[in-house]
Motif scaffolding. Structure first.
Motif, PDB file in Angstrom:
ATOM      1  N   GLU A  34      47.964  56.341  42.932  1.00 27.87           N
ATOM      2  CA  GLU A  34      47.186  55.494  43.841  1.00 27.87           C
ATOM      3  C   GLU A  34      47.236  54.053  43.339  1.00 27.87           C
ATOM      4  OE1 GLU A  34      45.459  55.544  46.575  1.00 27.87           O
ATOM      5  OE2 GLU A  34      45.784  57.642  47.105  1.00 27.87           O
ATOM      6  N   ARG A  35      46.800  53.136  44.184  1.00 27.12           N
ATOM      7  CA  ARG A  35      46.748  51.740  43.751  1.00 27.12           C
ATOM      8  C   ARG A  35      45.376  51.435  43.162  1.00 27.12           C
ATOM      9  NH1 ARG A  35      50.322  49.656  48.809  1.00 27.12           N
ATOM     10  NH2 ARG A  35      48.640  50.596  49.992  1.00 27.12           N
ATOM     11  N   PRO A  36      45.278  50.324  42.428  1.00 28.27           N
ATOM     12  CA  PRO A  36      43.952  49.983  41.885  1.00 28.27           C
ATOM     13  C   PRO A  36      42.982  49.626  43.002  1.00 28.27           C
ATOM     14  CG  PRO A  36      45.593  48.285  41.371  1.00 28.27           C
ATOM     15  CD  PRO A  36      46.320  49.383  42.063  1.00 28.27           C
ATOM     16  N   THR A  37      41.704  49.663  42.656  1.00 29.94           N
ATOM     17  CA  THR A  37      40.690  49.273  43.636  1.00 29.94           C
ATOM     18  C   THR A  37      40.299  47.809  43.456  1.00 29.94           C
ATOM     19  OG1 THR A  37      39.011  50.098  42.107  1.00 29.94           O
ATOM     20  CG2 THR A  37      39.727  51.590  43.861  1.00 29.94           C
ATOM     21  N   ALA A  38      40.656  47.235  42.314  1.00 29.57           N
ATOM     22  CA  ALA A  38      40.367  45.810  42.086  1.00 29.57           C
ATOM     23  C   ALA A  38      41.461  45.207  41.213  1.00 29.57           C
ATOM     24  CB  ALA A  38      39.005  45.630  41.412  1.00 29.57           C
ATOM     25  N   VAL A  39      41.932  44.030  41.586  1.00 22.92           N
ATOM     26  CA  VAL A  39      42.908  43.296  40.780  1.00 22.92           C
ATOM     27  C   VAL A  39      42.470  41.830  40.765  1.00 22.92           C
ATOM     28  CG1 VAL A  39      45.304  42.554  40.551  1.00 22.92           C
ATOM     29  CG2 VAL A  39      44.813  44.832  41.438  1.00 22.92           C
ATOM     30  N   HIS A  40      42.271  41.292  39.572  1.00 24.52           N
ATOM     31  CA  HIS A  40      41.878  39.881  39.448  1.00 24.52           C
ATOM     32  C   HIS A  40      42.985  39.108  38.743  1.00 24.52           C
ATOM     33  CE1 HIS A  40      37.647  40.655  40.575  1.00 24.52           C
ATOM     34  NE2 HIS A  40      37.873  41.825  40.003  1.00 24.52           N
ATOM     35  N   THR A  41      43.394  38.033  39.357  1.00 25.52           N
ATOM     36  CA  THR A  41      44.466  37.236  38.761  1.00 25.52           C
ATOM     37  C   THR A  41      44.103  35.759  38.831  1.00 25.52           C
ATOM     38  OG1 THR A  41      45.620  36.988  40.866  1.00 25.52           O
ATOM     39  CG2 THR A  41      46.245  38.880  39.496  1.00 25.52           C
ATOM     40  N   GLU A  42      44.920  34.957  38.172  1.00 28.46           N
ATOM     41  CA  GLU A  42      44.787  33.511  38.296  1.00 28.46           C
ATOM     42  C   GLU A  42      46.195  32.943  38.467  1.00 28.46           C
ATOM     43  OE1 GLU A  42      43.223  31.937  34.631  1.00 28.46           O
ATOM     44  OE2 GLU A  42      44.994  32.503  33.489  1.00 28.46           O
ATOM     45  N   PRO A  43      46.316  31.768  39.099  1.00 30.07           N
ATOM     46  CA  PRO A  43      47.643  31.162  39.254  1.00 30.07           C
ATOM     47  C   PRO A  43      48.253  30.909  37.887  1.00 30.07           C
ATOM     48  CG  PRO A  43      45.999  30.007  40.564  1.00 30.07           C
ATOM     49  CD  PRO A  43      45.251  30.947  39.679  1.00 30.07           C
ATOM     50  N   TRP A  44      49.550  31.082  37.807  1.00 33.42           N
ATOM     51  CA  TRP A  44      50.222  30.912  36.520  1.00 33.42           C
ATOM     52  C   TRP A  44      51.676  30.534  36.800  1.00 33.42           C
ATOM     53  CZ3 TRP A  44      54.071  33.547  33.572  1.00 33.42           C
ATOM     54  CH2 TRP A  44      54.096  33.198  32.224  1.00 33.42           C
ATOM     55  N   GLY A  45      51.895  29.255  37.038  1.00 39.39           N
ATOM     56  CA  GLY A  45      53.254  28.830  37.322  1.00 39.39           C
ATOM     57  C   GLY A  45      53.315  27.941  38.545  1.00 39.39           C
ATOM     58  N   ASP A  46      54.494  27.405  38.773  1.00 38.73           N
ATOM     59  CA  ASP A  46      54.675  26.437  39.853  1.00 38.73           C
ATOM     60  C   ASP A  46      55.089  27.086  41.161  1.00 38.73           C
ATOM     61  OD1 ASP A  46      54.158  24.532  37.967  1.00 38.73           O
ATOM     62  OD2 ASP A  46      56.281  24.169  37.510  1.00 38.73           O
ATOM     63  N   ALA A  75      37.108  36.912  33.740  1.00 38.61           N
ATOM     64  CA  ALA A  75      36.189  36.570  32.650  1.00 38.61           C
ATOM     65  C   ALA A  75      34.939  37.430  32.667  1.00 38.61           C
ATOM     66  CB  ALA A  75      35.814  35.092  32.731  1.00 38.61           C
ATOM     67  N   ASP A  76      34.680  38.143  33.763  1.00 43.46           N
ATOM     68  CA  ASP A  76      33.405  38.855  33.882  1.00 43.46           C
ATOM     69  C   ASP A  76      33.546  40.363  34.048  1.00 43.46           C
ATOM     70  OD1 ASP A  76      31.934  36.399  33.850  1.00 43.46           O
ATOM     71  OD2 ASP A  76      32.684  36.062  35.878  1.00 43.46           O
ATOM     72  N   GLY A  77      34.731  40.885  33.871  1.00 39.94           N
ATOM     73  CA  GLY A  77      34.897  42.331  34.046  1.00 39.94           C
ATOM     74  C   GLY A  77      36.352  42.684  33.891  1.00 39.94           C
ATOM     75  N   PRO A  78      36.703  43.935  34.213  1.00 38.53           N
ATOM     76  CA  PRO A  78      38.114  44.331  34.079  1.00 38.53           C
ATOM     77  C   PRO A  78      38.994  43.551  35.048  1.00 38.53           C
ATOM     78  CG  PRO A  78      36.841  46.055  35.184  1.00 38.53           C
ATOM     79  CD  PRO A  78      35.851  45.035  34.696  1.00 38.53           C
ATOM     80  N   ALA A  79      40.201  43.227  34.617  1.00 36.89           N
ATOM     81  CA  ALA A  79      41.128  42.535  35.505  1.00 36.89           C
ATOM     82  C   ALA A  79      41.718  43.506  36.520  1.00 36.89           C
ATOM     83  CB  ALA A  79      42.236  41.879  34.685  1.00 36.89           C
ATOM     84  N   VAL A  80      41.891  44.756  36.083  1.00 34.47           N
ATOM     85  CA  VAL A  80      42.419  45.781  36.984  1.00 34.47           C
ATOM     86  C   VAL A  80      41.562  47.025  36.821  1.00 34.47           C
ATOM     87  CG1 VAL A  80      44.415  47.201  37.577  1.00 34.47           C
ATOM     88  CG2 VAL A  80      44.759  44.874  36.720  1.00 34.47           C
ATOM     89  N   ARG A  81      41.194  47.599  37.953  1.00 34.94           N
ATOM     90  CA  ARG A  81      40.352  48.792  37.893  1.00 34.94           C
ATOM     91  C   ARG A  81      40.835  49.806  38.918  1.00 34.94           C
ATOM     92  NH1 ARG A  81      35.578  51.544  38.932  1.00 34.94           N
ATOM     93  NH2 ARG A  81      34.492  51.906  36.971  1.00 34.94           N
ATOM     94  N   TYR A  82      40.882  51.054  38.508  1.00 30.31           N
ATOM     95  CA  TYR A  82      41.268  52.130  39.415  1.00 30.31           C
ATOM     96  C   TYR A  82      40.033  52.945  39.796  1.00 30.31           C
ATOM     97  CZ  TYR A  82      46.199  51.159  38.790  1.00 30.31           C
ATOM     98  OH  TYR A  82      47.423  50.546  38.819  1.00 30.31           O
ATOM     99  N   ALA A  83      40.174  53.697  40.881  1.00 28.68           N
ATOM    100  CA  ALA A  83      39.030  54.463  41.392  1.00 28.68           C
ATOM    101  C   ALA A  83      38.529  55.479  40.369  1.00 28.68           C
ATOM    102  CB  ALA A  83      39.416  55.168  42.696  1.00 28.68           C
ATOM    103  N   ASP A  84      39.397  55.970  39.490  1.00 28.55           N
ATOM    104  CA  ASP A  84      38.959  56.967  38.508  1.00 28.55           C
ATOM    105  C   ASP A  84      38.266  56.343  37.300  1.00 28.55           C
ATOM    106  OD1 ASP A  84      41.042  55.824  37.124  1.00 28.55           O
ATOM    107  OD2 ASP A  84      42.328  57.589  37.132  1.00 28.55           O
ATOM    108  N   GLY A  85      38.087  55.016  37.338  1.00 30.70           N
ATOM    109  CA  GLY A  85      37.375  54.346  36.252  1.00 30.70           C
ATOM    110  C   GLY A  85      38.285  53.774  35.182  1.00 30.70           C
ATOM    111  N   TRP A  86      39.572  54.078  35.272  1.00 31.60           N
ATOM    112  CA  TRP A  86      40.506  53.513  34.279  1.00 31.60           C
ATOM    113  C   TRP A  86      40.620  52.004  34.512  1.00 31.60           C
ATOM    114  CZ3 TRP A  86      45.945  51.888  34.230  1.00 31.60           C
ATOM    115  CH2 TRP A  86      46.434  51.737  32.920  1.00 31.60           C
ATOM    116  N   GLU A  87      40.476  51.241  33.447  1.00 29.30           N
ATOM    117  CA  GLU A  87      40.430  49.784  33.579  1.00 29.30           C
ATOM    118  C   GLU A  87      41.329  49.121  32.551  1.00 29.30           C
ATOM    119  OE1 GLU A  87      35.680  49.349  34.549  1.00 29.30           O
ATOM    120  OE2 GLU A  87      36.353  49.211  32.461  1.00 29.30           O
ATOM    121  N   VAL A  88      41.763  47.936  32.884  1.00 31.96           N
ATOM    122  CA  VAL A  88      42.473  47.103  31.921  1.00 31.96           C
ATOM    123  C   VAL A  88      41.830  45.716  31.978  1.00 31.96           C
ATOM    124  CG1 VAL A  88      44.693  46.194  31.171  1.00 31.96           C
ATOM    125  CG2 VAL A  88      44.609  48.384  32.358  1.00 31.96           C
ATOM    126  N   HIS A  89      41.478  45.207  30.799  1.00 31.74           N
ATOM    127  CA  HIS A  89      40.875  43.872  30.740  1.00 31.74           C
ATOM    128  C   HIS A  89      41.924  42.854  30.312  1.00 31.74           C
ATOM    129  CE1 HIS A  89      37.380  46.502  30.620  1.00 31.74           C
ATOM    130  NE2 HIS A  89      36.619  45.468  30.914  1.00 31.74           N
TER     131      HIS A  89
END
Lengths: 360, 150
Positions: free
Chosen positions: A201-213, A222-236
């Protein structure tokens, strides 16, 4: 012409970046139909599908009743038998499309390669590989790997060639490209074994910032996981660097000081701010001195650990908000003079660095 | 040391590598031209004579004329914000075939007229005619070294 191509290429880049970072639930029937079509392309019967909630689960499980072949153990993914066959099919498709390009289309192709393909590859490497590396517990690579074959960047490239390059494809290659595009649009990563395909499945949340031209992004929240899946698996992630959850959730000065990984520690300190960290961690000031070439600013050297000191420097130019950015540089613990420490960061002696005429 | 002030550096607004966010810095000030050491964030421009003979250009090094759109020396940690070397055509050449015991040199440039280093966030740097080595900045934490990318 070129400006129009640039603009349209940027729009197609955005569209496919949206696909790559999509948080929509997978369209399972569409994904299974596309992957079945791709298995058929390399002469294989439809696989049994095993849907999982995240890449972390994907690399750990097989469907009930399926015994893993030693050659298809997840840690041996680079040697699996099917990915090279899919890869060969992709290479043949790319060559076939490339050979059809007219000279005019080739110039558009160059723009698209840069503006769509390269930037999507970079974003995918930043955001998606971070998850796969976390899932595998080992560095994952795009390159010529199976993950590179699945990367949306090459699909987007040829999609853009058709849409803004005026490249018309006969039904054969159009159909094959369509299968890869449909797979990319309908699910997360997939792991093809003989007879069984694990699809995430795809993640339920993805947070990014611009990085490049060129519209690239990297993971950051800055306030939580950058990527989160529905099963609770997260990457900060902190500005593109994967970090343990505490760096984001609970970055106390004591914990930061005990962290053995310098990169993680740097992210945690940036998370709380260097000034805050120096105050809270009660670092001992070793010495301070005026920064040559940076009027009014001082260089401050603090003890960080037994073998490491931190040099506080102040930027020579103001930020847009009118403040001057302060940041810390870690330097060897044998340095006792702030000017010598600043000099060391550039490989100079204190006398040489003292010649600094200007800092911006 | 020679310190003079000249108008803002040459701009070539159509080139994609040109920084576009210099406005808050450049419109309100003039860029000093210096023949000594200058730091632009994580880059340091050092007159070659200061670090010679330890640092130098290898014999037989290939030199490239700095093109009108400039040479991108280094991108920031955030990917954008390049440090760009700019010069009037035919006045500056550049090589990366540099000997540097500290392995911090990105390259050496030789300018017969004023050359500029631009950066979207840091102020611009003007370099008087001369030969300069451009070095990156390093950090060390315990046994772990890293190059700074701000």
């Amino acid at each position: 012409m070129s400006v129009l191509v640039q603009r349209e290429a940027a729009a197609i880049h955005e569209e496919w970046l949206g696909q790559a970072l999509s948080t929509r639930p997978a369209d399972r029937p569409a994904a299974e139909a596309a992957i079945t079509g791709l298995y058929d392309l390399i002469g294989l019967a439809p696989p049994r599908f095993h849907w999982v909630s995240s890449p972390a689960v994907a690399v750990a499980t097989l469907p009930p009743g399926v015994r893993p072949r030693p050659s298809e153990a997840v840690e041996r993914l680079p040697d699996w038998p099917l990915p090279p066959r899919f890869r060969a099919a992709v290479n043949a498709l790319c060559r076939e499309i490339d050979s059809r390009l007219t000279p005019a289309q080739r110039s558009v192709d160059q723009v698209i390669r840069q503006r769509v393909r390269l930037s999507l590859t970079r974003s995918a490497a930043n955001v998606l590989l971070m998850q796969l590396t976390a899932a595998h517990g080992a560095p994952a690579q795009l390159g010529s790997s199976w993950y590179g074959t699945q990367c949306v960047s090459w699909v987007a490239h040829y999609d853009a060639l058709r849409r803004i390059g005026g490249v018309e494809l006969p039904p054969g290659p159009a159909g094959r490209l369509g299968l890869w595009a449909a797979a990319a649009r309908s699910c997360g990563w997939w792991w093809p074994r003989e007879g069984v395909c694990v699809v995430s499945e795809r993640p339920t949340a993805v947070h990014t910032e611009p990085w490049g031209d060129a519209g690239e992004v990297r993971p950051h929240h800055a306030d939580g996981p950058a990527v989160r899946y529905a099963d609770g698996w997260e990457v900060h992630a902190w500005h593109g660097t994967p970090v343990p959850p505490w760096v984001i959730n609970d970055p106390g000065a004591g914990r930061i000081s005990r962290e053995p990984d310098a990169e993680v520690r740097r992210c945690a300190i940036e998370r709380v701010g260097w000034g805050h960290f120096v105050d809270r961690a009660a670092l001992r000031l070793v010495a301070d001195a005026p920064d040559p070439g940076n009027p009014g600013a001082r260089l401050r050297l603090y003890d960080l650990r037994a073998d490491t000191r931190v040099l506080f420097v102040v930027n020579g130019s103001v930020e847009r908000d009118g403040t001057r950015r302060r940041h810390g540089l870690t330097v060897p613990g044998f340095l006792t003079d702030p000017v010598e420490a600043a000099a060391w960061t550039y490989g100079l002696t204190a006398e040489q660095y003292s010649l600094l005429a200007r800092r911006t | 040391m020679n310190l003079t002030t000249v108008p803002s550096p040459p701009t070539t607004p159509t080139t994609p590598t040109m920084p576009t966010t210099l406005d808050h810095l450049e419109r309100s000030m003039r860029v000093p031209v210096v023949d000594g050491l200058q730091a632009q964030g994580d880059l340091l421009v050092i007159p070659l004579s200061v670090v010679a003979p330890a640092v130098g250009v290898w014999a037989g090094a290939g030199w490239t004329d700095v093109p009108p759109e400039g040479v991108e020396l280094l991108r920031s940690g955030a990917g954008g914000n390049p440090h760009t070397l700019l010069a009037e055509p035919g006045t500056c050449r550049w090589t990366t075939t540099v000997r540097d015991p500290d392995v911090l040199a990105i390259g050496v440039f030789e300018a017969t007229a004023v050359a500029y280093l631009l950066h979207p966030e840091h102020g611009a740097v003007g370099c008087a005619p001369g030969t300069y080595v451009v070095r990156r900045q390093r950090e060390r934490d315990g046994h772990r070294a890293r190059l700074v990318a701000d």
